[in-house]
Write a protein that holds these residues in place. Structure first.
Motif, PDB file in Angstrom:
ATOM      1  N   CYS A   1      35.759  74.467  61.777  1.00 13.38           N
ATOM      2  CA  CYS A   1      37.075  74.363  62.384  1.00 13.38           C
ATOM      3  C   CYS A   1      36.967  73.637  63.718  1.00 13.38           C
ATOM      4  CB  CYS A   1      37.684  75.754  62.576  1.00 13.38           C
ATOM      5  SG  CYS A   1      39.418  75.718  63.077  1.00 13.38           S
ATOM      6  N   SER A   2      37.920  72.735  63.950  1.00 14.30           N
ATOM      7  CA  SER A   2      37.905  71.981  65.200  1.00 14.30           C
ATOM      8  C   SER A   2      38.143  72.875  66.407  1.00 14.30           C
ATOM      9  CB  SER A   2      38.958  70.868  65.157  1.00 14.30           C
ATOM     10  OG  SER A   2      40.252  71.418  64.977  1.00 14.30           O
ATOM     11  N   GLN A   3      38.744  74.033  66.204  1.00 15.86           N
ATOM     12  CA  GLN A   3      38.952  74.995  67.273  1.00 15.86           C
ATOM     13  C   GLN A   3      38.375  76.331  66.824  1.00 15.86           C
ATOM     14  OE1 GLN A   3      40.307  74.147  70.170  1.00 15.86           O
ATOM     15  NE2 GLN A   3      40.861  72.065  69.535  1.00 15.86           N
ATOM     16  N   THR A   4      37.806  77.035  67.745  1.00 14.58           N
ATOM     17  CA  THR A   4      37.229  78.329  67.386  1.00 14.58           C
ATOM     18  C   THR A   4      38.292  79.375  67.112  1.00 14.58           C
ATOM     19  OG1 THR A   4      37.048  78.855  69.747  1.00 14.58           O
ATOM     20  CG2 THR A   4      35.126  77.855  68.668  1.00 14.58           C
ATOM     21  N   CYS A   5      39.510  79.123  67.556  1.00 15.31           N
ATOM     22  CA  CYS A   5      40.577  80.082  67.350  1.00 15.31           C
ATOM     23  C   CYS A   5      41.901  79.358  67.524  1.00 15.31           C
ATOM     24  CB  CYS A   5      40.468  81.246  68.331  1.00 15.31           C
ATOM     25  SG  CYS A   5      40.507  80.723  70.076  1.00 15.31           S
ATOM     26  N   GLY A   6      42.985  80.054  67.272  1.00 20.35           N
ATOM     27  CA  GLY A   6      44.304  79.489  67.491  1.00 20.35           C
ATOM     28  C   GLY A   6      44.936  78.963  66.227  1.00 20.35           C
ATOM     29  N   LEU A   7      46.094  78.331  66.409  1.00 20.40           N
ATOM     30  CA  LEU A   7      46.875  77.832  65.291  1.00 20.40           C
ATOM     31  C   LEU A   7      46.702  76.340  65.046  1.00 20.40           C
ATOM     32  CD1 LEU A   7      50.246  79.681  66.006  1.00 20.40           C
ATOM     33  CD2 LEU A   7      48.443  80.379  64.439  1.00 20.40           C
ATOM     34  N   ILE A   8      46.114  75.619  65.992  1.00 24.65           N
ATOM     35  CA  ILE A   8      46.051  74.158  65.878  1.00 24.65           C
ATOM     36  C   ILE A   8      44.715  73.682  65.330  1.00 24.65           C
ATOM     37  CG2 ILE A   8      47.692  73.843  67.749  1.00 24.65           C
ATOM     38  CD1 ILE A   8      45.358  73.171  69.570  1.00 24.65           C
ATOM     39  N   GLY A   9      43.826  74.579  64.993  1.00 27.29           N
ATOM     40  CA  GLY A   9      42.538  74.173  64.463  1.00 27.29           C
ATOM     41  C   GLY A   9      42.668  73.566  63.076  1.00 27.29           C
ATOM     42  N   LYS A  10      41.823  72.604  62.788  1.00 28.13           N
ATOM     43  CA  LYS A  10      41.831  71.931  61.489  1.00 28.13           C
ATOM     44  C   LYS A  10      40.421  71.864  60.947  1.00 28.13           C
ATOM     45  CE  LYS A  10      45.814  68.933  62.452  1.00 28.13           C
ATOM     46  NZ  LYS A  10      46.280  67.526  62.542  1.00 28.13           N
ATOM     47  N   MET A  11      40.345  71.925  59.632  1.00 32.28           N
ATOM     48  CA  MET A  11      39.089  71.691  58.932  1.00 32.28           C
ATOM     49  C   MET A  11      39.251  70.418  58.108  1.00 32.28           C
ATOM     50  SD  MET A  11      37.786  75.463  57.735  1.00 32.28           S
ATOM     51  CE  MET A  11      39.163  75.779  56.661  1.00 32.28           C
ATOM     52  N   TRP A  12      38.227  69.594  58.128  1.00 35.47           N
ATOM     53  CA  TRP A  12      38.292  68.285  57.478  1.00 35.47           C
ATOM     54  C   TRP A  12      37.256  68.201  56.364  1.00 35.47           C
ATOM     55  CZ3 TRP A  12      41.880  64.614  58.948  1.00 35.47           C
ATOM     56  CH2 TRP A  12      42.554  64.854  60.138  1.00 35.47           C
ATOM     57  N   ARG A  13      37.582  67.380  55.416  1.00 39.12           N
ATOM     58  CA  ARG A  13      36.592  66.996  54.409  1.00 39.12           C
ATOM     59  C   ARG A  13      36.811  65.525  54.072  1.00 39.12           C
ATOM     60  NH1 ARG A  13      38.221  69.672  48.540  1.00 39.12           N
ATOM     61  NH2 ARG A  13      40.305  68.763  48.343  1.00 39.12           N
ATOM     62  N   LYS A  14      35.759  64.878  53.647  1.00 44.76           N
ATOM     63  CA  LYS A  14      35.807  63.436  53.437  1.00 44.76           C
ATOM     64  C   LYS A  14      35.224  63.098  52.078  1.00 44.76           C
ATOM     65  CE  LYS A  14      35.160  62.393  58.372  1.00 44.76           C
ATOM     66  NZ  LYS A  14      34.334  61.655  59.359  1.00 44.76           N
ATOM     67  N   ARG A  15      35.518  61.902  51.655  1.00 46.04           N
ATOM     68  CA  ARG A  15      34.898  61.324  50.476  1.00 46.04           C
ATOM     69  C   ARG A  15      34.737  59.833  50.724  1.00 46.04           C
ATOM     70  NH1 ARG A  15      39.907  61.617  46.069  1.00 46.04           N
ATOM     71  NH2 ARG A  15      41.505  60.676  47.409  1.00 46.04           N
ATOM     72  N   SER A  16      33.876  59.210  49.961  1.00 45.31           N
ATOM     73  CA  SER A  16      33.573  57.802  50.177  1.00 45.31           C
ATOM     74  C   SER A  16      33.715  57.055  48.859  1.00 45.31           C
ATOM     75  CB  SER A  16      32.151  57.624  50.731  1.00 45.31           C
ATOM     76  OG  SER A  16      31.207  58.183  49.849  1.00 45.31           O
ATOM     77  N   VAL A  17      33.779  55.734  48.985  1.00 46.45           N
ATOM     78  CA  VAL A  17      33.923  54.877  47.809  1.00 46.45           C
ATOM     79  C   VAL A  17      32.538  54.584  47.255  1.00 46.45           C
ATOM     80  CG1 VAL A  17      34.717  52.645  46.972  1.00 46.45           C
ATOM     81  CG2 VAL A  17      36.045  53.866  48.687  1.00 46.45           C
TER      82      VAL A  17
END
Length: 1576
Positions: A1216-1232
């Motif tokens: 998570c981009s933030q350790t707490c709170g409501l604005i944290g986001k988790m990302w995942r990626k893929r490639s060609v």
């Protein structure tokens, strides 16, 4: 005489007067001549000057300062032409033409370089050019120039060198550059705050308001204005007398040690020693001694802390309200503030010296990253106490490189790949149309894949170097010297390297998929069957028996893949009797020769024959000696009166291809009557005699052929000794020779297998052929990778057991019976259990006794006692492990949080003091139902809702339709097939190919085709019997008509077969279906039908002719002659004469195999023979002319495979981009992995996805607001203020200020506030006395602001500012106030602000004017004063006239509709109503002229053009109230017009004189024209 007389006249009294001026003129003349010569000499000097050319190249034998260079020097006139050197030598010395120089060589580039100085301050261009800079109004900045110094220096020591050395390698960098000087920026301050409360509750006080600095003055702008404004405030009179004095405490002094400390400590030791002696029991003394030693060891106070208790004092003074100090007794107060207290002496942090540098982290040589890191440490000797300086960094780090000889290279890693998998077309199809995914035998373009793994590329080199190093060490230990130095010649055994972690390979990852091509099998194409041949022996050399075969054959047009074995049978046979290998073939029949040498009558025709074999080829006539020779044929030459018949037509095609019980082949031929017979002559036969029928294809319908099966598997031939071998790593192979067999049977058409004797044995295909066995390929796998590492550090609390794994990769799959691959490619095992991490905690020891301020310091204080009062006590702390063991203090600093306090205030109670113990714990609740209980809840999780990401849907087309018929029946045309759109793409699916422009729903494919011009022919039946229209009853001759039936038929090798539609045949070549001609009478000459026209000679022109001919069938009677037997006509282009050329069609689209999706194909074009009129004809016309046709008709091509974009799997969700709170986001990626190609599905734009993190509240410690400054036992001076730290919860956003929650929720957090572990809950403050003038606290930092011009940031640092304003409490003390303060600091990412004046609405004669920043904030400063709008428009004297007002210019004017009447001194006298003259225009209904009041004469007319015209308003009065000039002109014109009208009326009304002579009384008619303007 005249001259002499004149000279005489000059002598005498005038002589002296005349000579004086002459002498004076003579002197002036001599001076002029002398000046002219001097000027001429000066001009001679200045007209010749020395000219020099540029210095040449520096020459010399050695590099460096020993060179020399020369230049040209010449004397020139100022006009430019060259002259002698002597002309210039008179004036000045000749310049040098040679000088020493520095000869530059290429290696000097490493020694010299340009040294660039810093750019100087930007200087205005106007100031630089003129020297006097006149300040003008600055709008957007001023152009300037800044300079710098550039010099050539030696790189080693910076010694200056000549510029030519550096210019040899690189041009000299520029010395000037343009710059922009921003306009002076004034100080910008905010709006004033609201007025503060009055400084006094009664009497006269002060109110203040202040503002803050938003932007400091820059570039010579105006300084900041006063930040504070004051105004007196008046309350009711005070009931009691106002206090004039206030008790003030000063700041505490620095902590000091008491005097004679050593004497007191010695006395204390003697006292303690006496106490020890008082303890007589030796066991008790030993226990006390051990306890003290144990306590001393536990405290370890001497190692990190040197706590010394001292004292500090402060002054207590009495202050008058005017700010001056007075006697202390004037401040009446029962209890005075404490002026002393205990303190800890300040000690700064002390650290040890740096340790030695540790080893370099890189112990090998690496070109990509040659540097490593090394560290050194130092430890704390003395922790800071009493507010001393904090400890510096305890670890230092610097880059390093490995040192020493023989540094091995670092391990390098590279990507490796397995072999490509088999080319698969079905995987390509599954991407596009799943309905075609189950097809077999596919070919064309496909996809193949491979696996990529990372290996250590120089593993063998490193292992060799290690081995070599071990050998050298062993040899040195055994003191054996090698006789020959080891050579670095490495022979590696090439094996597969073991895979390593893919993160070690940093290069570009090789492709894991690629396009491939499976060659499509070429289908066998055969020609049509030939006609059945004659009955012939199976073997003409062995003609035993009477059995023979009739054969028909076909040939291979397109050779198939794998040879002719996959083609259908090429020969069919029919058994027959009486075979022969050679026979006579009729070539032609000679003319009919009557018998007995008569002219007409019966006769014979001799056949002309040739000998041919069974294949129709010419043979020696001797070979046909056994064959039956054709006999002469009976014929008849008609006599003049005989019936004349035409020649027999050709035999028709056979009605059946073979004969059976129910079928029999027949052929017919016909002839017609050309002329009827006369009396006594041979009569014409009846109609049945005009047709003949014969049998054909009498062979039975039993056709046989050899049928072959497919070739079997290639098996090893034991007769060949070659052994089968396995492929090695290099791919070389030696494989065995094998053998293939197939089944061959004799088949009867439409029946099945029959005995082999029914088929010709000589045509039997082979059943065995040699072949090559496929080579074996063993499976090749890499060695196992190393085990993945297990966790090395300890674990906190129970955790699942970790596992480690290893794997290996298959780099070659087995084939053709090679060794199989192992089943296990991945192994896993558990890691060893990790020890639990050791915890650390602070151990606090007992507080020591309370130390008071020395008595000699406090003895003068009233109420002080020697042995009691406030003091300070200390304690020791130590570090412990969780198991209680001793630990280093540094471990607790790292892992145990902040250190507990080691000092605290204490109180030694006096006898009169109230003594209280410490607080005990809370007791249980006293009641069961009235008490208080609490409950808590924690966050369990968050709700996840399923979402649907729509899958892409590709464009779906139908299958190809069948090919249409060729668009032309002769020559080259096109054929078409199409696909229809079944479903459009959506959600990023594979796009459709280019659709038809008409209906947008069809895809066409068009290819050229060739039609045989003879595949459809016109077939005409025999002419009917003549129908004579003009009948001569005696002779049966005359004009008549013949008809015949003409049909279009399909032409085959056996002749015309089936009738077809007429449009398939060429209408221009259609034979006539009826003809009108004259039927010859008896004894008339009878000619045959006209033969075809012979071909016109080329080239076609009107001078050439062609002809056709006929021959005589019946000679004419006596006295009669035959008409001409030839007919001629001119050759006319495109009528009966044509030119022929080859025409090549365009290339077709790329044609693939039926089982191919994409890949390699063939595109074709057609060769066409075109007539000069544009009609396509048979190729034989062009071939007969021998035209060149060396053109390529086929070409290979490639259809790009529509590969869909292939993506990798989604990576795991990131943290998570933030350790707490409501604005944290988790990302995942893929490639060609594989980009799309052709019409494949394109790659989606979304390569990243995010989702909100599980909701977790953000808890953190946060300060409360500071309390008011409090001074104990005094009214002002130095005091203390406090604040608390509380637990707040946040949602993680910047806007949320948090909410206060229970402190238990922050219990697991480290006690820090905004990253600061040293929480400050108490600080010293100053409470101003009633008469003091002081500064406010610092404001918060202003927003970051950049220096901008036109919205573009300039190359200046962005800054932000804060300020302190002045607060005064008494009017008379304002002179004692300090200066207001502001300070700035650089910042990043500043904003550009613009300032503009804003105005409010006019209210009476004033309006509000203020400056506003571009973000909407109202400010003071920033807006240029020169452009400030007017805020006051009051007039002096005031405008009190009716209908007058004060204008913006500050003068009185009149309202709309009124004009100003001014006095002589320019003042407004009155406002007069403006009379308005309205002139009607086109479209006005009224035709009068009237006066009306103007509504708004100064505004333009609102009437639109073209709508009823417009009105002009004539204003007769000017601004001064006087009549305008044009009014006088109009009045004069009106006066003249009036005189003219009066004159006309007078003349019209005047009586006429009587006539002198009588007129004729006869009345003449009078015509009056009435125009409506006058009464008649």
């Amino acid at each position: 005489m005249g001259l002499r007389r004149r000279a005489t006249m000059l002598s005498g009294p005038w002589e002296t007067a005349f000579l004086a001026p002459c002498l004076w003129m003579l002197v002036l003349l001599l001076l002029g001549i002398w000046d002219a010569e001097a000027q001429n000499e000066e001009d001679t000097k200045s007209v010749y000057v020395w000219k020099t050319g540029p210095w040449g190249r520096c020459m010399g034998n050695e590099c460096g300062p020993g060179g020399s260079q020369s230049r040209a020097v010449w004397c020139a006139h100022i006009e430019g032409w060259t002259t002698l050197h002597s002309n210039c030598l008179k004036n000045e010395k000749q310049p040098d033409n040679q000088q020493s120089c520095f000869r530059v060589c290429d290696w000097h580039k490493e020694l010299y370089d340009w040294q660039l100085g810093e750019w100087n301050q930007c200087q205005a261009v106007a100031l630089r050019n003129s020297g006097n800079y006149k300040s003008l109004e600055c709008i957007k900045g001023e152009e300037g120039i800044q300079t710098r110094e550039v010099s050539c220096v030696q790189k080693a020591n910076g010694t200056p060198a000549e510029d030519v050395i550096c210019e040899y390698f690189e041009p000299k960098p520029r010395l000037e550059q343009a710059c922009l000087i921003p306009c002076p920026q004034d100080c910008v301050v905010s709006e004033f705050s609201s007025w503060s409360p009055c400084s006094k509750t009664c009497g006269v006080g002060l109110q203040h308001r202040f503002r803050s600095v938003l932007a400091p003055p820059l570039f010579g702008g105006s300084s900041c204005p006063n930040l504070t404004e004051f105004q007196p405030c008046q309350f009711s009179a005070c009931e009691s007398e106002e206090s004039m004095y206030s008790l003030k405490v000063g700041p505490w002094s620095t902590c000091a040690m008491p005097h004679s400390r050593q004497a007191r400590q010695a006395g204390k030791r003697r006292k303690n020693k006496g106490r020890e002696k008082a303890v007589k029991d030796p066991e008790t003394r030993e226990l006390i001694k051990k306890k003290r030693n144990r306590n001393r060891q536990n405290r370890q106070e001497s190692k990190f802390w040197d706590l010394q208790i001292g004292y500090q004092t402060r002054q207590v003074t009495c202050i008058h309200k005017n700010g001056k100090s007075t006697a202390l007794n004037l401040c009446t107060q029962d209890k005075l503030p404490v002026s002393f207290q205990s303190c800890v002496l300040t000690k700064d942090c002390e650290v040890t010296e740096w340790s030695e540098w540790g080893p370099c982290s890189k112990d090998c040589y690496d070109m990509t990253s040659p540097k490593g890191w090394r560290t050194r440490n130092r430890t704390v000797k003395q922790f800071p106490v009493g507010g001393g300086a904090e400890c510096p960094e305890l670890e230092d780090r610097e880059p390093c490189a490995p040192q020493g000889d023989g540094i091995p290279p670092c391990a390098s890693y590279s990507w490796r790949a397995t072999e490509w998998s088999e080319c698969r077309v079905d995987s390509l199809l599954s991407q596009q149309d799943r309905r075609r995914g189950n097809q077999t035998g596919l070919c064309g373009g496909g996809v193949q894949s491979r696996e990529v793994y990372c290996v250590q590329s120089n593993e063998d080199l490193l292992s060799y170097l290690n081995t070599l190093k071990e050998k050298e060490e062993s040899q040195s230990q055994s003191k054996l010297k090698p006789s020959v130095a080891p050579l670095l010649s490495i022979t590696f055994e090439i094996t597969a390297s073991k895979p390593v972690d893919t993160r070690l390979c940093t290069g570009l990852i090789p492709n894991t998929t690629q396009l491939c091509h499976i060659p499509c099998p070429v289908e066998c194409e055969v020609s049509a069957w030939t006609a059945w041949g004659p009955c012939t022996y199976e073997n003409c050399e062995d003609q035993a028996g009477k059995k023979g075969f009739k054969l028909r054959k076909r040939r291979i047009i397109n050779e198939p893949t794998g040879g002719a074995g996959s083609c259908p049978h090429l020969t069919e046979a029919i058994p027959c009797d009486d075979p022969t290998c050679y026979d006579w073939q009729l070539a032609k029949l000679e003319e009919c020769i009557p018998d007995n040498e008569k002219v007409c009558g019966p006769g014979t025709q001799t056949p002309e024959v040739k000998c041919v074999n069974s294949d129709g080829e010419d043979a020696d006539r001797q070979l046909c000696r056994d064959a039956i020779y054709p006999i002469p044929i009976v014929c008849e030459v008609p006599c003049p009166k005989d019936c004349v018949l035409s020649a027999w037509s050709k035999w028709s095609s056979c009605s059946h291809t073979c004969s059976g019980k129910t079928t029999e082949g027949k052929q017919t031929r016909v002839r017609s009557i050309l002329a009827y017979s006369g009396e006594g002559a041979v009569q014409c036969p009846n109609s049945s005699a005009l047709q003949e029928v014969r049998n054909c294809n009498e062979h039975p319908c039993t056709v046989y052929h050899w049928q072959t099966g497919s070739w079997g598997q290639c098996i090893e031939d034991s007769s060949v000794s070659t052994l089968n071998s396995t492929t090695s790593w290099s791919g070389a192979a030696s494989c065995a020779v094998g053998m293939q067999t197939r089944k061959v049977i004799c088949v009867r058409v439409n029946v099945g297998q029959v005995p082999p004797k029914k088929c010709p044995e000589s045509l039997r295909p082979e059943t065995v052929r040699p072949c090559l066995l496929p080579c074996k390929k063993d499976c090749i796998v890499t060695p196992y990778s190393d085990w993945t590492p297990c966790p090395l550090s300890c674990q906190e609390g129970p955790s699942p057991i970790k596992k480690q794994s290893r794997h290996r990769v298959i780099i070659q799959l087995p084939a053709n019976g090679g060794q199989d691959c192992p089943d296990v490619l991945y192994e896993e095992r558990e890691c060893e259990a990790l020890p639990v991490c050791l915890g650390y905690r602070w151990k606090t020891h007992k507080w020591r006794r309370c130390q008071l301020v020395p008595w000699y310091v406090r003895q003068e204080s009233p109420g002080a006692h020697e042995t009691c009062g406030p003091g300070l006590q200390t304690r020791a702390i130590s570090c412990r492990r969780q198991d209680g063991g001793q630990a280093d203090i540094g471990d607790c600093l790292k892992y145990a949080g902040s250190m507990p306090p080691i000092t605290q205030t204490c109180q030694l109670p006096c006898q009169d003091d109230c003594q209280l113990t410490s607080w005990s714990k809370f007791s249980p609740c006293s009641a069961d139902c009235v008490g208080v209980r609490t409950r808590k809840r924690t966050l369990v999780g968050y709700i996840e809702e399923a979402c649907i990401i729509p899958c892409p849907s590709d464009c779906k087309l139908s299958e190809w339709s069948n090919w249409s018929r060729c668009s032309k029946s002769c020559g080259s045309g096109v054929k078409v097939r199409s696909k229809w759109l079944r479903e459009k793409p959506y959600n990023g699916g594979r796009p459709c190919p280019k659709l038809d422009h008409v209906n947008q729903a069809q895809v066409y494919e068009v290819v050229p085709c060739m039609s045989d011009c003879n595949q459809y022919i016109w077939v005409a039946e025999a002419w009917s019997v003549w129908k004579v229209s003009n009948v001569d009853l005696k002779e049966n001759c005359g004009v008549g008509v013949q008809t015949r039936k003409v049909r279009c038929m399909q032409n085959t090798i056996d002749g015309p077969s089936d009738p077809v539609e007429d449009y398939l045949c060429d209408p221009e070549e259609m034979p006539l279906g009826a003809r009108e001609n004259k039927l010859p009478c008896p004894e008339d000459c009878v000619l045959s039908d006209w033969g075809p026209w012979n071909r016109c000679p080329l080239p076609c022109n009107g001078n050439r002719t062609h002809e056709r001919s006929a021959y005589s069938i019946r000679e004419p009677g006596e006295g009669r002659a035959c008409p001409s037997s030839t007919e001629t006509e001119p050759c006319i282009l495109n009528k009966n004469c044509y030119h022929y050329t080859y025409n090549v069609t365009d290339w077709s689209t790329c044609q693939l195999s039926e089982k191919a999706v994409c890949g390699s194909g063939i595109k074709t074009r057609m060769l066409d023979c075109v007539r000069s009129d544009g009609k396509s004809v048979d190729l034989k016309y062009c071939e007969e002319l021998g035209l060149e046709k060396n053109l390529q008709m086929n070409m290979s091509c490639v259809v790009e495979c529509p590969v869909n974009c292939q993506l990798s799997d989604w990576s795991a969700w990131s943290k998570c981009s933030q350790t707490c709170g409501l604005i944290g986001k988790m990302w995942r990626k893929r490639s060609v992995i594989q980009p799309s190609q052709g019409d494949g599905r394109p790659c989606p734009s979304q390569m990243e996805q995010w989702k909100p993190c599980p909701v977790k509240p953000c808890y953190r410690w946060q300060y409360s607001q500071w309390s008011e400054c409090k001074v104990e036992d005094a009214q002002c001076g130095e005091g203390v203020r406090f604040r608390n730290v509380s637990c707040f919860v946040f949602d993680g956003s910047k806007e949320d200020k948090g909410s206060l929650v229970d402190d238990d929720l922050c219990g697991d957090l480290e006690p820090t506030v905004v990253g600061d572990t040293q929480m400050t809950l108490e600080e010293i403050c100053t409470l101003p006395c009633p008469g003091d003038c002081y500064l406010t606290e610092w404001t918060s930092w202003s927003p970051c602001q950049s220096v901008c011009v036109n919205g573009d940031k300039l190359d200046y640092d962005a800054i932000q500012v804060r300020s302190r304003a002045i607060i005064a409490q008494e009017q008379e003390n304002q002179q004692q106030c300090p200066e207001q303060m502001w300070e700035s600091r650089p910042c990043n990412d500043g904003d550009c602000y613009e300032y503009k004046w804003m105005t409010g609405a006019w209210r009476s004669s004033s309006r509000s004017v203020w400056c506003q920043r571009s973000d909407g904030l109202n400010v003071t400063g920033g807006c240029p004063l020169t452009t400030r709008p007017v805020s006051d428009r009051s007039c002096d004297p005031p405008c009190n006239k009716p209908q007058s007002y004060c204008t913006e210019a500050g003068v009185c004017g009149c309202e709309e509709g009124y004009t100003e009447v001014m006095t002589s001194d320019g003042m407004l006298d009155q406002c007069t109503l403006i009379p308005v003259l309205e002139i009607p225009t086109v479209g006005d209904k009224k035709a009068d002229v009237k006066t009306s009041r103007a509504i708004n004469p100064t505004q333009p007319s609102t009437t639109q053009s073209g709508r009823g015209g417009r009105a002009w308003f004539l204003q007769p009065f000017g601004p001064d109230g006087k009549l305008k000039t044009w009014v006088y002109g109009v009045a004069a014109g009106a006066f003249v017009l009036l005189i003219f009208v009066v004159s006309m009326i007078y003349l019209a009304c005047k009586k006429p004189k009587k006539p002198q002579r009588r007129q004729n009384n006869r009345l003449k008619p009078l015509t009056l024209a009435y125009d409506g303007d006058a009464d008649m």
